[in-house]
Design a protein around this motif. Structure first.
Motif, PDB file in Angstrom:
ATOM      1  N   LEU A 218       0.825  -1.206   0.000  1.00  8.18           N
ATOM      2  CA  LEU A 218       0.000   0.000   0.000  1.00  8.18           C
ATOM      3  C   LEU A 218       0.861   1.258   0.000  1.00  8.18           C
ATOM      4  CD1 LEU A 218      -2.946  -0.807   2.460  1.00  8.18           C
ATOM      5  CD2 LEU A 218      -3.051  -0.519  -0.015  1.00  8.18           C
ATOM      6  N   ALA A 219       1.945   1.215   0.781  1.00 11.69           N
ATOM      7  CA  ALA A 219       2.828   2.384   0.845  1.00 11.69           C
ATOM      8  C   ALA A 219       3.424   2.689  -0.523  1.00 11.69           C
ATOM      9  CB  ALA A 219       3.929   2.140   1.873  1.00 11.69           C
ATOM     10  N   TYR A 220       3.848   1.665  -1.236  1.00 15.37           N
ATOM     11  CA  TYR A 220       4.440   1.880  -2.559  1.00 15.37           C
ATOM     12  C   TYR A 220       3.398   2.419  -3.535  1.00 15.37           C
ATOM     13  CZ  TYR A 220       6.767   1.021  -6.987  1.00 15.37           C
ATOM     14  OH  TYR A 220       7.316   1.182  -8.233  1.00 15.37           O
ATOM     15  N   ILE A 221       2.205   1.804  -3.531  1.00 14.43           N
ATOM     16  CA  ILE A 221       1.158   2.229  -4.469  1.00 14.43           C
ATOM     17  C   ILE A 221       0.776   3.682  -4.215  1.00 14.43           C
ATOM     18  CG2 ILE A 221      -1.251   1.850  -5.119  1.00 14.43           C
ATOM     19  CD1 ILE A 221      -0.780  -1.148  -4.539  1.00 14.43           C
ATOM     20  N   GLN A 222       0.628   4.040  -2.938  1.00 15.69           N
ATOM     21  CA  GLN A 222       0.235   5.404  -2.608  1.00 15.69           C
ATOM     22  C   GLN A 222       1.332   6.402  -2.960  1.00 15.69           C
ATOM     23  OE1 GLN A 222      -2.784   6.181  -1.700  1.00 15.69           O
ATOM     24  NE2 GLN A 222      -2.327   8.385  -1.599  1.00 15.69           N
ATOM     25  N   SER A 223       2.586   6.012  -2.744  1.00 16.05           N
ATOM     26  CA  SER A 223       3.697   6.923  -3.037  1.00 16.05           C
ATOM     27  C   SER A 223       3.908   7.123  -4.534  1.00 16.05           C
ATOM     28  CB  SER A 223       4.989   6.391  -2.410  1.00 16.05           C
ATOM     29  OG  SER A 223       5.390   5.178  -3.032  1.00 16.05           O
ATOM     30  N   HIS A 224       3.302   6.270  -5.341  1.00 15.63           N
ATOM     31  CA  HIS A 224       3.445   6.381  -6.792  1.00 15.63           C
ATOM     32  C   HIS A 224       2.128   6.762  -7.458  1.00 15.63           C
ATOM     33  CE1 HIS A 224       7.199   4.381  -5.849  1.00 15.63           C
ATOM     34  NE2 HIS A 224       7.616   4.580  -7.090  1.00 15.63           N
ATOM     35  N   GLY A 225       1.336   7.566  -6.752  1.00 17.61           N
ATOM     36  CA  GLY A 225       0.147   8.142  -7.367  1.00 17.61           C
ATOM     37  C   GLY A 225      -1.151   7.432  -7.099  1.00 17.61           C
ATOM     38  N   GLY A 226      -1.133   6.305  -6.398  1.00 18.88           N
ATOM     39  CA  GLY A 226      -2.360   5.581  -6.112  1.00 18.88           C
ATOM     40  C   GLY A 226      -2.940   4.919  -7.346  1.00 18.88           C
ATOM     41  N   ILE A 227      -4.212   4.512  -7.248  1.00 19.75           N
ATOM     42  CA  ILE A 227      -4.840   3.813  -8.370  1.00 19.75           C
ATOM     43  C   ILE A 227      -5.849   4.690  -9.107  1.00 19.75           C
ATOM     44  CG2 ILE A 227      -4.560   1.575  -7.236  1.00 19.75           C
ATOM     45  CD1 ILE A 227      -7.608   1.697  -6.676  1.00 19.75           C
ATOM     46  N   GLY A 228      -6.124   5.907  -8.577  1.00 13.05           N
ATOM     47  CA  GLY A 228      -7.100   6.779  -9.228  1.00 13.05           C
ATOM     48  C   GLY A 228      -6.775   7.054 -10.682  1.00 13.05           C
ATOM     49  N   PRO A 229      -5.559   7.504 -10.993  1.00 13.98           N
ATOM     50  CA  PRO A 229      -5.221   7.756 -12.403  1.00 13.98           C
ATOM     51  C   PRO A 229      -5.296   6.503 -13.268  1.00 13.98           C
ATOM     52  CG  PRO A 229      -3.658   8.835 -10.936  1.00 13.98           C
ATOM     53  CD  PRO A 229      -4.500   7.949 -10.083  1.00 13.98           C
ATOM     54  N   VAL A 230      -4.961   5.354 -12.688  1.00 16.07           N
ATOM     55  CA  VAL A 230      -5.019   4.099 -13.454  1.00 16.07           C
ATOM     56  C   VAL A 230      -6.456   3.806 -13.864  1.00 16.07           C
ATOM     57  CG1 VAL A 230      -4.464   1.644 -13.438  1.00 16.07           C
ATOM     58  CG2 VAL A 230      -3.047   3.238 -12.134  1.00 16.07           C
ATOM     59  N   VAL A 231      -7.388   3.974 -12.927  1.00 21.41           N
ATOM     60  CA  VAL A 231      -8.796   3.693 -13.212  1.00 21.41           C
ATOM     61  C   VAL A 231      -9.342   4.681 -14.238  1.00 21.41           C
ATOM     62  CG1 VAL A 231     -11.108   3.582 -12.207  1.00 21.41           C
ATOM     63  CG2 VAL A 231      -9.155   2.661 -10.942  1.00 21.41           C
ATOM     64  N   GLU A 232      -9.016   5.951 -14.079  1.00 18.75           N
ATOM     65  CA  GLU A 232      -9.530   6.963 -15.003  1.00 18.75           C
ATOM     66  C   GLU A 232      -8.974   6.782 -16.409  1.00 18.75           C
ATOM     67  OE1 GLU A 232      -8.528  10.630 -13.195  1.00 18.75           O
ATOM     68  OE2 GLU A 232     -10.024  10.465 -11.588  1.00 18.75           O
ATOM     69  N   ASN A 233      -7.710   6.422 -16.516  1.00 19.65           N
ATOM     70  CA  ASN A 233      -7.089   6.259 -17.835  1.00 19.65           C
ATOM     71  C   ASN A 233      -7.457   4.945 -18.506  1.00 19.65           C
ATOM     72  OD1 ASN A 233      -5.790   8.738 -17.500  1.00 19.65           O
ATOM     73  ND2 ASN A 233      -3.976   7.780 -16.568  1.00 19.65           N
ATOM     74  N   LEU A 322       6.970  -9.550 -11.232  1.00 21.54           N
ATOM     75  CA  LEU A 322       7.358  -8.380 -12.019  1.00 21.54           C
ATOM     76  C   LEU A 322       7.286  -7.109 -11.172  1.00 21.54           C
ATOM     77  CD1 LEU A 322       5.498  -9.150 -15.383  1.00 21.54           C
ATOM     78  CD2 LEU A 322       7.968  -9.278 -14.964  1.00 21.54           C
ATOM     79  N   PHE A 323       6.243  -7.013 -10.370  1.00 23.28           N
ATOM     80  CA  PHE A 323       6.072  -5.852  -9.494  1.00 23.28           C
ATOM     81  C   PHE A 323       7.213  -5.764  -8.485  1.00 23.28           C
ATOM     82  CE2 PHE A 323       4.556  -4.178  -5.435  1.00 23.28           C
ATOM     83  CZ  PHE A 323       4.053  -2.939  -5.800  1.00 23.28           C
ATOM     84  N   VAL A 324       7.553  -6.895  -7.861  1.00 20.79           N
ATOM     85  CA  VAL A 324       8.600  -6.899  -6.836  1.00 20.79           C
ATOM     86  C   VAL A 324       9.941  -6.497  -7.436  1.00 20.79           C
ATOM     87  CG1 VAL A 324       9.922  -8.382  -5.282  1.00 20.79           C
ATOM     88  CG2 VAL A 324       7.436  -8.556  -5.354  1.00 20.79           C
ATOM     89  N   LYS A 325      10.275  -7.030  -8.582  1.00 21.31           N
ATOM     90  CA  LYS A 325      11.567  -6.707  -9.197  1.00 21.31           C
ATOM     91  C   LYS A 325      11.641  -5.232  -9.582  1.00 21.31           C
ATOM     92  CE  LYS A 325      12.682 -11.342 -10.832  1.00 21.31           C
ATOM     93  NZ  LYS A 325      12.967 -12.215 -11.998  1.00 21.31           N
ATOM     94  N   LYS A 326      10.528  -4.671 -10.028  1.00 22.33           N
ATOM     95  CA  LYS A 326      10.524  -3.246 -10.358  1.00 22.33           C
ATOM     96  C   LYS A 326      10.730  -2.403  -9.101  1.00 22.33           C
ATOM     97  CE  LYS A 326       7.900   0.345 -12.734  1.00 22.33           C
ATOM     98  NZ  LYS A 326       9.061   0.724 -13.571  1.00 22.33           N
ATOM     99  N   VAL A 327      10.087  -2.818  -8.005  1.00 19.66           N
ATOM    100  CA  VAL A 327      10.241  -2.099  -6.739  1.00 19.66           C
ATOM    101  C   VAL A 327      11.696  -2.127  -6.285  1.00 19.66           C
ATOM    102  CG1 VAL A 327       9.670  -2.170  -4.276  1.00 19.66           C
ATOM    103  CG2 VAL A 327       7.861  -2.424  -5.978  1.00 19.66           C
ATOM    104  N   MET A 328      12.348  -3.259  -6.429  1.00 19.57           N
ATOM    105  CA  MET A 328      13.712  -3.425  -5.922  1.00 19.57           C
ATOM    106  C   MET A 328      14.724  -2.555  -6.659  1.00 19.57           C
ATOM    107  SD  MET A 328      13.714  -7.563  -5.311  1.00 19.57           S
ATOM    108  CE  MET A 328      15.275  -7.633  -4.450  1.00 19.57           C
ATOM    109  N   PHE A 329      14.400  -2.116  -7.865  1.00 17.81           N
ATOM    110  CA  PHE A 329      15.331  -1.294  -8.639  1.00 17.81           C
ATOM    111  C   PHE A 329      15.198   0.198  -8.339  1.00 17.81           C
ATOM    112  CE2 PHE A 329      15.763  -5.049 -11.349  1.00 17.81           C
ATOM    113  CZ  PHE A 329      17.113  -5.004 -11.657  1.00 17.81           C
ATOM    114  N   GLU A 330      14.331   0.576  -7.407  1.00 13.50           N
ATOM    115  CA  GLU A 330      14.058   1.992  -7.187  1.00 13.50           C
ATOM    116  C   GLU A 330      14.813   2.584  -6.004  1.00 13.50           C
ATOM    117  OE1 GLU A 330      10.068   3.228  -7.390  1.00 13.50           O
ATOM    118  OE2 GLU A 330       9.596   2.042  -9.164  1.00 13.50           O
ATOM    119  N   GLY A 331      15.833   1.919  -5.522  1.00 17.17           N
ATOM    120  CA  GLY A 331      16.647   2.488  -4.462  1.00 17.17           C
ATOM    121  C   GLY A 331      16.819   1.534  -3.300  1.00 17.17           C
ATOM    122  N   PRO A 332      17.761   1.849  -2.391  1.00 15.32           N
ATOM    123  CA  PRO A 332      18.059   0.945  -1.264  1.00 15.32           C
ATOM    124  C   PRO A 332      16.845   0.638  -0.396  1.00 15.32           C
ATOM    125  CG  PRO A 332      19.741   2.643  -1.475  1.00 15.32           C
ATOM    126  CD  PRO A 332      18.646   3.017  -2.418  1.00 15.32           C
TER     127      PRO A 332
END
Length: 747
Positions: A218-233, A322-332
């Motif tokens: 939840l913390a990652y999703i919220q810090s990256h804009g949430g799901i509102g834009p995903v649903v609208e787009n 895929l989600f986990v690997k993308k998260v791991m590349f975004e910093g320590p």
């Protein structure tokens, strides 16, 4: 971050492997702690043997029980399968939220009684209730097989998930077979060390790890804009309401979770609970878990639709990795989050696999091996461990076969176990339920469910888009009711002809089954209604008495409202609200067939979440206000009886240490008991005079002699008796105080 620590495109980095290794080491530590607890309990003379191994001695505490139930409910499918489903179908995946809430709802109805019966009747296996209540060997074994077969299939799927998860994490460097084998060795080691205690402790680690993982999602999703834009787009994918037919399927899927409370590994946790307060807290946590665990998994799949667009069905199955690997590349910091999520995925799968293994070994050992050989508890524990090893090895081999589907095997387990629900509910809350109609209904339901399940795998699909288990349970109830009515009419005809006895097991009419002490047809009365139609023994089981006492069956036990089930109107209203929640999965469209979007969610999703929140609050209030968690009077009676028996045994040993005397006539099954010499400073007449004061009428003569020296006497008895000679020794069945002259002994 050092390059050796950071992940590469084809590797998660040694930092993540270190975190996974630390988690795996914690499971071994938990197994060792459980082993030490078991030894300590045995040394102190507390619960041991099979009860300690399979039910943790009935001592699972608040935190451990809550976490082990949480880890049992949320398998690896929650982390891997639910996000993939949300990616493909959008908010239809929210059916898992209402499904888990159905588990919490039925738990507050079933758990109080199951725990009470376990304490009072001394159950060990989840099938013991059916043997005790119905006293039918065939029904008992049928229920055991109904538990065993689908659970075995589902456990095989968990081993497949373990292997594929390790293979995916390592990018193929570790094969599925090798990964599953390594985790299985670890799992078997801690389970053999501590039984259910070890499983529950490792589940506690896994439970906290899962809660942390979902919170980080939840913390990652919220810090990256949430799901509102995903649903609208992507409104065409996420904002299209379900049809009426789709709504029905949504609700039926959620309702299928009502049978989950009879999962044998779920029942084991309830039976192993320390007290009702502990059980209630665990259910309260479970009621909140759809929002703490399932909701983040669904939102992950929605967010992944933006992160990884245009994945086909096979590729979408790997959304979580895929989600986990993308998260791991975004910093320590996010690398650590990703590593914890990977450990969480392994923990979720292992928690379900170890639960399946220990229950399978319990069912096979206690329900099938024990009746055949009647071995010692030690031998049965060896058989249980051997069974776990053999089934684990077989599961690894079967998991390598193509076409093993986790979702498909979960559905098979769910729909077959649903068929046991009528037998359980009627057995708990009615006195008229009888083995013959219950067995007939269960056989019919299982047969139809199995046939329709096979049919659903063909191109024809399920009948009327209704899951096979619902057709099966409908036929189950229909056959059960028809058989009961037929037997009732047959009995009434026999009674009218004067050819039936009320002691016949076929006498199950309502006129002959009333409350305790009532008079039935023909003017004959009895003390216990269940003694009319549900009495006898079941080969290979250690049941108490000839039948279950009727005072443990029905509503308002002891004339009190102590459980949520004692408020049927409120419980039915709550069930209707939850059952209709899926039909609120609709909303007004803007003319293009799409629902209005509010607060970043389609309107029908927002309405659904509001209704589900109201139902969640209703479950919590019901558990807090309608469940009297104080120790039940029947449990107090049992504890008092056990204490009295222990005191009696102690006093007999003390009496025997005073010396050997003449033999007294024993009670049935007790054997001969030596009468100790008269206490120093007491005459036989004084002892005889003190017996009514020293003990209750049921007290043995030996105990009266042993304790007479400890009781103060106001003076000699009124009658004079020769202090050296008393008449012949004899006792009655009730051990009433004997008159002077009943015992003879030379001092």
């Amino acid at each position: 971050m050092a390059s050796a620590f950071a992940p590469a495109e084809d590797d998660i980095g040694w930092g993540a492997w270190t975190i996974i290794a630390l988690y795996l080491m914690s499971t071994l530590i938990a197994g060792f702690i459980a082993f030490q607890r078991s030894r300590k309990a045995k040394a102190q003379g507390q619960s041991g043997g099979l009860h300690q191994h399979f039910l943790a001695g009935g001592g699972l505490g608040v935190v451990v029980l809550a976490m082990t139930k949480l880890a049992t409910v949320f398998s690896g499918y929650t982390l891997v399968g639910v996000p993939a489903e949300a990616y493909r179908t959008g908010f239809t995946s929210f059916r898992w939220l209402s499904g888990i809430l159905f588990v919490a709802y039925i738990s507050i109805i079933v758990a109080p009684r199951l725990q009470l019966l376990t304490k009072v009747r001394g159950y060990l296996s989840p099938t013991d209730f059916f043997a005790d209540r119905y006293r039918s060997f065939f029904l008992h074994k049928l229920v055991s097989l109904t538990f065993l077969v689908p659970l075995a299939c589902y456990t095989v799927a968990q081993f497949k998930a373990m292997g594929t998860t390790v293979e995916g994490i390592s990018n193929g460097r570790i094969s599925s077979f090798l990964g599953a084998s390594a985790l299985t060795v670890l799992l078997l080691l801690y389970e053999s060390l501590g039984g259910l205690t070890a499983v529950a402790l490792t589940d506690t680690v896994q439970g906290f790890l899962m809660l942390s993982g979902f919170a980080l999602m939840l913390a990652y999703i919220q810090s990256h804009g949430g799901i509102g834009p995903v649903v609208e787009n992507n409104a065409a994918h996420f904002a299209t309401p379900l049809t009426v037919e789709g709504n029905m399927g949504f609700s039926l899927f959620s309702g299928a979770f009502l049978g989950s409370v009879l999962y044998p590994h779920w029942m084991m946790r309830t039976m192993a609970s320390k007290n009702p307060q502990t059980t209630r807290f665990a259910i309260l946590v479970l009621a909140l878990s759809p929002f703490l665990c399932t909701l983040p998994a669904c939102l992950l799949g929605v967010k992944a639709y933006e992160m990884f667009p245009d994945l086909d069905k096979n590729q979408s199955a790997a959304v979580f990795s895929l989600f986990v690997k993308k998260v791991m590349f975004e910093g320590p910091g996010w690398y650590l989050v990703g590593a914890l999520l990977l450990a969480t995925s392994i923990a979720a799968i292992m928690s379900t696999a170890d639960s399946g293994l220990i229950v399978i070994s319990l069912l096979v050992t206690v329900d099938f091996v024990k009746p055949l050989a009647r071995p010692s508890d030690r031998a049965l524990k060896i058989v249980s461990t051997t069974m776990s090893v053999c089934f684990a090895c077989l599961s690894i081999l079967l998991s390598e076969l193509p076409g093993v589907s986790l979702a498909g095997l979960w559905g098979l387990q769910q729909e077959l176990i649903m068929q046991i629900m009528p037998a359980f509910i009627l057995g708990v809350f009615t006195k008229w339920a009888h083995a013959v109609p219950v067995t007939a209904g269960l056989c019919a339901g299982l047969a139809l469910t199995a046939a329709l399940t096979v049919r659903s795998f063909t191109e024809e699909g399920p009948v009327g888009r209704v899951y096979p288990g619902f057709w099966g349970i409908a036929l189950n109830v229909l056959v059960l009711g028809a058989t009961h009515i037929a037997l009732q009419k047959r009995t009434q005809a026999m009674v009218a002809d004067g050819g039936a006895s009320l002691s016949s097991p076929n006498v199950i009419s309502e006129s002959t089954i009333g409350s305790e002490g009532e008079t039935g047809a023909g003017g004959q009365s009895w003390a216990d209604p269940l003694s009319v139609h549900s009495r006898g023994s079941v080969y290979g089981t250690d049941l108490k008495g000839s039948h279950m006492p009727s005072k443990l069956v029905g509503f308002r036990l002891g004339g009190e409202r102590r459980e949520p089930a004692d408020y049927p109107l409120l419980m039915v209203s709550l069930l209707v609200l939850m059952g209709l929640s899926g039909f609120f999965f609709v909303g007004e469209t803007d003319g293009s067939g799409l629902a209005e979007i509010r607060a970043g969610l389609p309107l029908f999703v927002l309405i659904f979440l509001i209704i589900l929140s109201v139902a969640c609050v209703g479950i919590i209030i019901s558990a807090l206000l309608l469940w009297n968690v104080s120790t039940h009077p029947y449990v107090l009676e049992k504890e008092a009886e056990e204490s009295r028996q222990a005191d009696t045994s102690t006093k007999r040993k003390e009496a025997a240490e005073l010396g050997e005397g003449v033999m007294i006539a024993p009670e049935e099954g007790e054997g001969d008991q030596p009468l100790p010499p008269l206490p120093q400073g007491r005459t036989a007449a004084e002892v005889q005079h003190l017996m009514p004061q020293a003990h209750a009428p049921h007290t043995s003569l030996s105990e009266a002699f042993a304790s007479a020296s400890l009781v103060e006497d106001d003076g000699p008895p009124a009658s004079s008796v020769d202090p050296h000679v008393i008449g012949n020794a004899s006792t009655s069945r009730r051990r009433s105080p004997l008159p002077a002259g009943a015992v003879s002994q030379q001092r």
